[in-house]
Design a protein around this motif. Structure first.
Motif, PDB file in Angstrom:
ATOM      1  N   GLY A 206      20.016  40.864  58.234  1.00 55.49           N
ATOM      2  CA  GLY A 206      21.250  40.603  57.498  1.00 55.49           C
ATOM      3  C   GLY A 206      21.228  39.259  56.804  1.00 55.49           C
ATOM      4  N   GLU A 207      20.743  38.240  57.522  1.00 60.18           N
ATOM      5  CA  GLU A 207      20.691  36.894  56.938  1.00 60.18           C
ATOM      6  C   GLU A 207      19.801  36.899  55.702  1.00 60.18           C
ATOM      7  N   LEU A 208      18.664  37.585  55.826  1.00 59.57           N
ATOM      8  CA  LEU A 208      17.727  37.654  54.707  1.00 59.57           C
ATOM      9  C   LEU A 208      18.367  38.369  53.511  1.00 59.57           C
ATOM     10  N   MET A 209      19.080  39.448  53.798  1.00 61.52           N
ATOM     11  CA  MET A 209      19.742  40.192  52.711  1.00 61.52           C
ATOM     12  C   MET A 209      20.719  39.308  51.958  1.00 61.52           C
ATOM     13  N   VAL A 210      21.550  38.571  52.708  1.00 63.74           N
ATOM     14  CA  VAL A 210      22.530  37.704  52.047  1.00 63.74           C
ATOM     15  C   VAL A 210      21.798  36.655  51.218  1.00 63.74           C
ATOM     16  N   SER A 211      20.701  36.119  51.756  1.00 62.92           N
ATOM     17  CA  SER A 211      20.028  35.012  51.067  1.00 62.92           C
ATOM     18  C   SER A 211      19.280  35.455  49.812  1.00 62.92           C
ATOM     19  N   VAL A 212      18.995  36.766  49.667  1.00 65.38           N
ATOM     20  CA  VAL A 212      18.346  37.195  48.423  1.00 65.38           C
ATOM     21  C   VAL A 212      19.345  37.769  47.423  1.00 65.38           C
ATOM     22  N   GLY A 213      20.639  37.714  47.748  1.00 70.65           N
ATOM     23  CA  GLY A 213      21.647  38.058  46.749  1.00 70.65           C
ATOM     24  C   GLY A 213      22.251  39.444  46.864  1.00 70.65           C
ATOM     25  N   ALA A 214      22.267  40.024  48.071  1.00 65.88           N
ATOM     26  CA  ALA A 214      22.887  41.339  48.239  1.00 65.88           C
ATOM     27  C   ALA A 214      24.402  41.176  48.368  1.00 65.88           C
TER      28      ALA A 214
ATOM     29  N   GLY B 203      20.998  31.998  45.913  1.00 68.11           N
ATOM     30  CA  GLY B 203      19.659  32.459  45.581  1.00 68.11           C
ATOM     31  C   GLY B 203      19.628  33.962  45.352  1.00 68.11           C
ATOM     32  N   THR B 204      18.752  34.386  44.469  1.00 73.86           N
ATOM     33  CA  THR B 204      18.616  35.810  44.198  1.00 73.86           C
ATOM     34  C   THR B 204      17.155  36.136  43.991  1.00 73.86           C
ATOM     35  N   ASP B 205      16.700  37.199  44.612  1.00 71.61           N
ATOM     36  CA  ASP B 205      15.319  37.624  44.458  1.00 71.61           C
ATOM     37  C   ASP B 205      15.308  39.150  44.472  1.00 71.61           C
ATOM     38  N   PHE B 206      15.240  39.742  43.268  1.00 73.11           N
ATOM     39  CA  PHE B 206      15.340  41.195  43.165  1.00 73.11           C
ATOM     40  C   PHE B 206      14.191  41.912  43.875  1.00 73.11           C
ATOM     41  N   THR B 207      12.991  41.314  43.827  1.00 75.72           N
ATOM     42  CA  THR B 207      11.857  41.971  44.471  1.00 75.72           C
ATOM     43  C   THR B 207      12.076  42.075  45.976  1.00 75.72           C
ATOM     44  N   LYS B 208      12.507  40.940  46.583  1.00 75.38           N
ATOM     45  CA  LYS B 208      12.761  40.969  48.024  1.00 75.38           C
ATOM     46  C   LYS B 208      13.912  41.910  48.357  1.00 75.38           C
ATOM     47  N   LEU B 209      14.931  41.916  47.489  1.00 74.01           N
ATOM     48  CA  LEU B 209      16.083  42.793  47.713  1.00 74.01           C
ATOM     49  C   LEU B 209      15.637  44.255  47.746  1.00 74.01           C
ATOM     50  N   GLU B 210      14.777  44.606  46.792  1.00 72.58           N
ATOM     51  CA  GLU B 210      14.276  45.980  46.750  1.00 72.58           C
ATOM     52  C   GLU B 210      13.443  46.303  47.979  1.00 72.58           C
ATOM     53  N   LYS B 211      12.609  45.318  48.389  1.00 72.97           N
ATOM     54  CA  LYS B 211      11.754  45.557  49.561  1.00 72.97           C
ATOM     55  C   LYS B 211      12.598  45.750  50.815  1.00 72.97           C
TER      56      LYS B 211
END
Lengths: 153, 254
Positions: B19-27, B80-88
């Protein structure tokens, strides 16, 4: 080249730039940038016919939201990936700058004029995406419900 | 088979990592809550209660035998936003919920995604392209766009190397917009460029657009608390930006 053509091309390039900044997968880059181009074209078309910032932003941002949801279904990604690059050209960076610049210059007339424009832009974008999402989820739910009922029968 | 209390505590911790990772990549928050709920259920929880805001997540997992586990996680709110990580992350959660991968594989993939370095050249090129394009978009000349490209690189370096030293995003936006504003005003006076167009092009790189649209989405989906938190954050971030540029313009007398 007329200003409109420059705007459409630079909206495409700007959308691509933002998509890269947000580390998009290269295979989605083209379609994400095309979203930016289309949203700019729609904005300009509506703007020339109704000449109202709010309505142009509203229509164009609603289009962006639907475009992103459709692309997200096709490519199985979160819709944000296509939505942000598409909508970025609508962000009122210009009028935001002039609002604050006239504030410093103490030109209250132009300040309130630009402030109102910026506010209308932001409100138009927010209303457009909200309405598009609400409709999209409603339609999606209706379709799944109907599909379920047909299956049960 | 998972049945011991320690197992569930570990699982809960992994879910919070996710969850923390999701928030940090911009979900968006409602996506985070939804995904964490699905993950918990896939681990055999009878019921999941997830409450997430932009800087905190609380998860309660109720097991078949009635035992209740709760953990919370506090972290720094960022834009922060990272679409690649979000998709992964998205496809990883689908795999886990579909039962394709085990808990250990799941944990391993989370740490892999977390430690993945983004492509710096790609982000730098993107900043240059966006800064230049938006200067043209808002009516700047080709020379203005060239200046905006140069300062877009400056913004990229500030974001990549200076952000870590700032206590939060407000201070970062204030300082970086001031530095960039001073630079743009100085160059514009020397080379007689339109400082306003250059600033407008580069301001787009700093405006928290994603956070703003996410806040709209959260408000609309009923996560009023998160939506308002994000909205207030974005307004404060944007105000910090504006103040930074205003100070620079005043200092340089453009």
């Amino acid at each position: 080249m007329s200003q409109d053509v420059i705007q459409v091309i630079s909206a495409f390039a700007g959308a691509a730039g933002f998509a890269l900044v947000f580390n998009i997968r290269i295979k989605h880059l083209l379609l994400a940038s095309v979203g930016g181009l289309l949203s700019c074209v729609i904005y300009l078309l509506v703007q020339t016919s109704v000449e109202n910032y709010f309505i142009s932003c509203f229509v164009s941002s609603a289009f962006c939201a639907i475009y992103a949801e459709v692309m997200a279904r096709i490519y199985k990604t979160p819709a944000t990936v296509f939505f942000i690059p598409a909508v970025v050209a609508l962000i009122p960076g210009g009028s935001l700058y002039y609002t604050m610049s006239y504030l410093i210059q103490g030109n209250s007339e132009l300040f309130s004029q630009y402030g109102r424009t910026t506010g209308l832009y932001a409100l138009g974008i927010a209303c457009g995406i909200s309405l598009a999402w609400a409709l999209w989820y409603m339609i999606q739910k209706m379709i799944t419900d109907i599909a379920k009922k047909i299956k049960e029968k | 088979m998972i049945n011991t209390a320690t197992d569930y505590k570990k699982i809960l911790n992994t879910i919070l990592d996710f969850g923390e990772l999701m928030v940090s990549v911009g979900a968006e928050i409602n996506r985070v809550e939804d995904t964490l709920t699905r993950l918990g259920l896939s681990y055999g929880a009878k019921r999941m209660n997830v409450f997430a805001v932009t800087n905190n997540i609380i998860v309660t997992l109720i097991v078949e035998n009635g035992t209740i586990y709760t953990q919370s996680r506090r972290f720094q709110s960022n834009a922060g936003t990272d679409f690649t990580k979000l998709e992964k992350l998205n496809s990883l959660s689908r795999k886990k919920c579909g039962g394709i991968i085990s808990h250990d594989e799941f944990e391993l993939e989370i740490s892999q995604i977390k430690s993945e370095k983004s492509n710096k050249l790609k982000i730098c090129l993107g900043s240059m392209l966006a800064g230049g394009a938006f200067t043209l978009f808002f009516g700047g000349t080709v020379c203005d766009a060239a200046a905006a490209v140069v300062f877009a690189v400056a913004i990229y370096f500030l974001q990549a190397y200076f952000r870590a030293f700032c206590p939060n995003n407000i201070i970062f936006n204030l300082i970086s917009s001031f530095i960039v504003g001073i630079g743009i005003c100085a160059v514009s006076q020397l080379a007689s460029l339109n400082a306003d167009k250059v600033i407008i092009g580069d301001i787009m790189l700093l405006i928290p657009g994603i956070a703003f649209t996410n806040s709209m989405r959260d408000l609309l989906s009923g996560d009023t608390v998160t939506g308002i938190m994000r909205l207030v954050e974005t307004v404060i971030w944007a105000a910090a930006l504006a103040i930074g540029f205003v100070l620079a313009i005043l200092a340089m007398g453009v």
